[in-house]
Design an enzyme around this catalytic site. Structure first.
Site, mmCIF file in Angstrom:
data_model
loop_
_atom_site.group_PDB
_atom_site.id
_atom_site.type_symbol
_atom_site.label_atom_id
_atom_site.label_comp_id
_atom_site.label_asym_id
_atom_site.label_seq_id
_atom_site.Cartn_x
_atom_site.Cartn_y
_atom_site.Cartn_z
ATOM 1 C CG HIS A 101 -1.603 1.150 1.556
ATOM 2 N ND1 HIS A 101 -3.543 1.541 1.384
ATOM 3 C CD2 HIS A 101 -1.466 2.160 2.358
ATOM 4 C CE1 HIS A 101 -3.430 3.081 1.189
ATOM 5 N NE2 HIS A 101 -1.944 3.166 2.414
ATOM 6 C CD GLU A 102 1.762 3.753 4.323
ATOM 7 O OE1 GLU A 102 1.688 4.531 3.091
ATOM 8 O OE2 GLU A 102 0.887 3.894 4.578
#
Length: 234
Positions: A101-102
């Site tokens: 996600h990051e």
């Protein structure tokens, strides 16, 4: 001037507050559950992030470990991906989901994703408006004059930047999660049977941003109603 204000605040803010508490409970429980489930490939969060970044032409983005729990974030200014201790060295499903996600934010940055650019531009104004806006607003209401009313309006406008920021954040976070899910499911790092855990962790995280937006909007609405009541009194 503030008669019934506390009750009004509770009525307006309680739904958003309850949503926030529920969202925080869901992310903590889902992350804790899938932090205990090791992926078949055994790759750590840092390794997952490195793989996704490199495959997207982002070998220049550094990965660092930071203290704290769920403190993971991407710094677009310094081109650094920071992963918390529970993600960086963990070979779990939760760590893989958060790391991807990051990394999705880093890909957004590379592709100049519109909402991310808008959010980055807004950061200075939000930092000022989030603390200065309420101060100006309350002082304006207490003055009980026309100039005070104008000051309160200015304070409300300044603080409104926080709600706009929270709304702009939603597509940024949803898109990063979607990128993470698609990449993880096609990369071979996460098997199909393990994707359920990724979905639950990332969907729970997304709910926290929805709750934050709801809380910001409810506070703005409360301030606006106070200002409307003050206008009627005059």
């Amino acid at each position: 001037m503030f008669g019934g204000g506390y009750l009004l605040y509770i009525i307006i803010s309680l739904p958003a507050l309850l949503l926030g508490l529920w969202a925080q409970t869901k992310i903590k429980t889902s992350f804790a559950k899938y932090s205990r489930v090791r992926t078949t490939t055994g790759m750590t969060g840092a390794e997952v992030a490195r793989r996704m970044l490199d495959q997207n032409g982002l070998s220049n983005v550094r990965i660092e470990q930071v203290a704290g729990n769920l403190t993971d974030h991407y710094d677009p200014g310094k081109k650094v991906l920071r992963l918390s201790q529970g993600v960086y060295n963990s070979p779990s499903i939760a760590a893989a989901g958060v790391a991807a996600h990051e990394s999705g934010h880093a890909v957004q940055d590379k592709e100049k994703y519109g909402p991310l650019k808008i959010r980055s531009i807004m950061v200075p104004s939000v930092q000022i408006g989030s603390w200065l806006g309420p101060i100006i607003f309350i002082i304006g209401l207490m003055l009980n004059t026309q100039s005070g009313y104008t000051m309160a309006v200015v304070g409300l406008i300044l603080f409104s930047a926080t709600a706009i920021f929270a709304l702009v954040t939603l597509p940024v976070e949803f898109n990063a999660s979607q990128r993470a899910k698609e990449w993880l499911s096609s990369s071979g790092i996460i098997y199909n049977s393990e994707m359920e855990g990724v979905h639950k962790v990332l969907d729970s995280a997304a709910l926290t941003y929805v709750a934050a937006a709801a809380q910001s909007i409810s506070t703005i609405l409360y301030y606006a109603l106070l200002l409307t009541g003050r206008s009627r009194d005059n």
